[in-house]
Design an enzyme around this catalytic site. Structure first.
Site, PDB file in Angstrom:
ATOM      1  N   HIS A   1       0.875  -1.186   0.000  1.00 20.80           N
ATOM      2  CA  HIS A   1       0.000   0.000   0.000  1.00 20.80           C
ATOM      3  C   HIS A   1       0.912   1.237   0.000  1.00 20.80           C
ATOM      4  O   HIS A   1       1.521   1.560  -1.009  1.00 20.80           O
ATOM      5  CB  HIS A   1      -0.942  -0.105   1.208  1.00 20.80           C
ATOM      6  CG  HIS A   1      -2.068   0.877   1.236  1.00 20.80           C
ATOM      7  ND1 HIS A   1      -2.398   1.674   0.187  1.00 20.80           N
ATOM      8  CD2 HIS A   1      -2.965   1.182   2.228  1.00 20.80           C
ATOM      9  CE1 HIS A   1      -3.441   2.436   0.514  1.00 20.80           C
ATOM     10  NE2 HIS A   1      -3.793   2.160   1.753  1.00 20.80           N
TER      11      HIS A   1
ATOM     12  N   HIS B   1      -2.501  -2.276 -10.241  1.00 21.35           N
ATOM     13  CA  HIS B   1      -3.430  -1.732  -9.257  1.00 21.35           C
ATOM     14  C   HIS B   1      -4.677  -2.596  -9.239  1.00 21.35           C
ATOM     15  O   HIS B   1      -5.089  -3.108 -10.272  1.00 21.35           O
ATOM     16  CB  HIS B   1      -3.813  -0.287  -9.630  1.00 21.35           C
ATOM     17  CG  HIS B   1      -4.364   0.478  -8.483  1.00 21.35           C
ATOM     18  ND1 HIS B   1      -5.680   0.422  -8.129  1.00 21.35           N
ATOM     19  CD2 HIS B   1      -3.763   1.315  -7.597  1.00 21.35           C
ATOM     20  CE1 HIS B   1      -5.866   1.192  -7.070  1.00 21.35           C
ATOM     21  NE2 HIS B   1      -4.720   1.737  -6.726  1.00 21.35           N
TER      22      HIS B   1
ATOM     23  N   ASP C   1       2.589   5.424  -7.168  1.00 22.98           N
ATOM     24  CA  ASP C   1       3.865   5.272  -6.467  1.00 22.98           C
ATOM     25  C   ASP C   1       5.065   5.186  -7.394  1.00 22.98           C
ATOM     26  O   ASP C   1       6.202   5.214  -6.937  1.00 22.98           O
ATOM     27  CB  ASP C   1       3.827   4.007  -5.593  1.00 22.98           C
ATOM     28  CG  ASP C   1       2.849   4.167  -4.458  1.00 22.98           C
ATOM     29  OD1 ASP C   1       2.829   5.253  -3.864  1.00 22.98           O
ATOM     30  OD2 ASP C   1       2.097   3.214  -4.175  1.00 22.98           O
TER      31      ASP C   1
END
Ligand code: CMC
Length: 427
Positions: free
Chosen positions: A268, A307, A363
């Protein structure tokens, strides 16, 4: 004539059922009537990672993962990142509408006036080992705040919720900055109310001996945008933790501690740190094809790729990629960006990534910017937590006020031993 129902035939019994379909979903409790006998518990659905289960109805964030769309309260993320500020977005997410100017001024003033921490929190943070991970400090110290504000237990009091919202949004950056200063052995820098929310955060992090810290406006704006991009993301792991823990009616500081802990994990909020480690390990653009080979062989995963919801380019990654060059104009280029761009170029043209619908997520590029701005890797998930705090609060409040809310308590399918009698084991 089409009907908004689902017809089910239970082949175990031959019985037929008609179940209502509403907003593209059936109510899982409607399955319970499907039984093989009167003493049967009833049919359940099995969904270990909530991959196809809506756990709530929410009016906060809309994501279309196939099209790569993200909106807060209906507003496209691209427009908010371009034209809004983090505190305005925080107001929007928590209250549902963009503020009029006077309301925004009052909100900003309230946040600014709650940035100070109780002095005892400093001693609490001092108790951590010198090399404690700042995320561990953040999880613990935000939980500790609940003991300073017992009034936060009044979760159904609107004035109390408003006050805790101001406290949480205001104090998360102070806790984060103190955690950082502790880990580098620097005296804590107190908030400066003359600065913006993000400018003050930079002040509390990086102020040295100067009398007044002046944040670089480009970096201040870039970080503000990064906070906007992280502000909410519907029912992700940490938000689910916030709602689940909050459904026990605990105070919001404790629930935010739980959400922050969920964010700490490498799948995460820890993924941008992993992405930097991966790019560093790859080392140069020439090594990218060999690395991709290892990913395709299933040896490793491409960090910052893939994702659960986005099966297209993460819209946040697109915005971050765009602001990278503005940041590098100030900080100098982070050489990892070339490796990242090459990795993306090769991956997006590769059958494996196309077939698995794997694209860069938020990210992939955020860590490169954070690193260029001088943040150590340990601080990356902490920055994510600051940005996500308004989202957690909004989701928590929505959960509390939803008449359908009950304590979160999933079912299980028991696969353990049948009944057996206790006998003292031979030792
Ligand atoms: N690299 C290579 N293959 C991947 C990757 C990846 N990053 N992600 C998924 N896959 C493959 C996976 O091997 C599987 O292949 P197969 O069906 O052939 O076995 C398939 O894609 C589906 O993977 P999954 O693990 O079932 O997908 P998931 O929805 O459970 O996991 C994820 C989502 C984000 C945890 C995963 O894509 C991942 O581990 N990514 C790397 C870590 C990362 O970047 N996390 C940040 C997520 S975004 C920020 C946030 O929300 O916190």
């Amino acid at each position: 004539m089409s009907k908004d129902t689902l017809s089910i035939i239970d082949n175990r019994t031959g019985k037929a059922y008609e179940i209502p379909v509403s907003q593209g979903a059936i109510n899982a409790m409607d399955l319970r009537q499907i039984k093989t006998s009167a003493d049967d518990f009833g049919l359940m659905s099995y969904d270990p990672a909530f991959a196809n289960t809506a756990s709530c109805k929410s009016a906060i964030t809309f994501i279309d993962g196939d099209k790569g769309i993200l909106r807060y309260r209906g507003y496209p993320i691209e427009q908010l990142a371009e034209r809004s500020s983090f505190l305005e977005v925080a107001y929007l997410i928590v209250k549902g509408e963009l503020p009029e100017r006077s309301h925004l001024e009052a909100f900003v003033s309230n946040i600014i006036h709650h940035t100070i921490l109780h002095e005892n929190i400093k001693q609490f943070i001092d108790g951590f080992h010198y090399d404690a991970h700042p995320m561990g400090i953040l999880v613990s110290s935000v939980a500790a705040l609940s003991t300073f504000y017992p009034d936060a237990k009044k979760i159904f009091d609107i004035a109390s919720r408003k006050l805790q919202t101001h406290r949480l949004v205001a104090k998360m950056p102070t806790l984060a900055a103190f955690a950082y200063r502790h880990s580098v052995g620097m005296a804590y820098a107190y908030p400066d109310n003359d600065l913006s929310y993000t400018g003050n955060f930079l002040n509390m992090l990086f102020k040295k001996t100067e009398l007044k810290y002046r944040p670089n406006p480009v970096l201040e704006r870039a970080l503000d945008i990064l906070f906007i991009l992280h502000a909410d993301h519907e029912q992700n792991c940490s938000t689910n933790a916030m709602r689940s823990v909050g459904s026990s009616q605990v105070d919001p500081f404790s629930a935010v501690a739980a959400a922050t802990a969920a964010l700490y994990g490498p799948l995460h909020g820890g993924a941008n740190e992993q992405a930097i480690r991966m790019l560093t390990e790859i080392g140069s653009v020439q090594n990218v094809p060999a690395y991709i080979k290892r990913v395709k062989a299933g040896e490793i995963r491409l960090q910052g790729f893939g994702h659960r919801v986005y099966k297209n380019y993460d819209p946040r990654a697109k915005i971050i990629k765009r602001i990278a060059d503005e940041v590098f104009d100030v900080t100098g280029k982070n050489p990892l960006i070339d490796i990242a761009r090459e990795l993306e170029r090769i991956a997006l043209a590769d059958d494996y990534f196309v077939a698995h619908r794997l694209y860069p997520n938020v990210d992939f590029y955020s860590g490169i910017i954070y690193q260029a701005m001088g943040f150590p890797l340990d601080m990356f998930p902490v920055l994510f937590a600051i940005g996500r705090t308004p989202g957690w609060i909004a989701q928590w409040q929505e959960m509390l006020l939803d008449p359908e809310t009950r304590i979160a308590r999933p079912r299980q399918i028991y696969i353990g031993a049948g009944p057996r009698d206790y006998v003292v084991p031979s030792r």
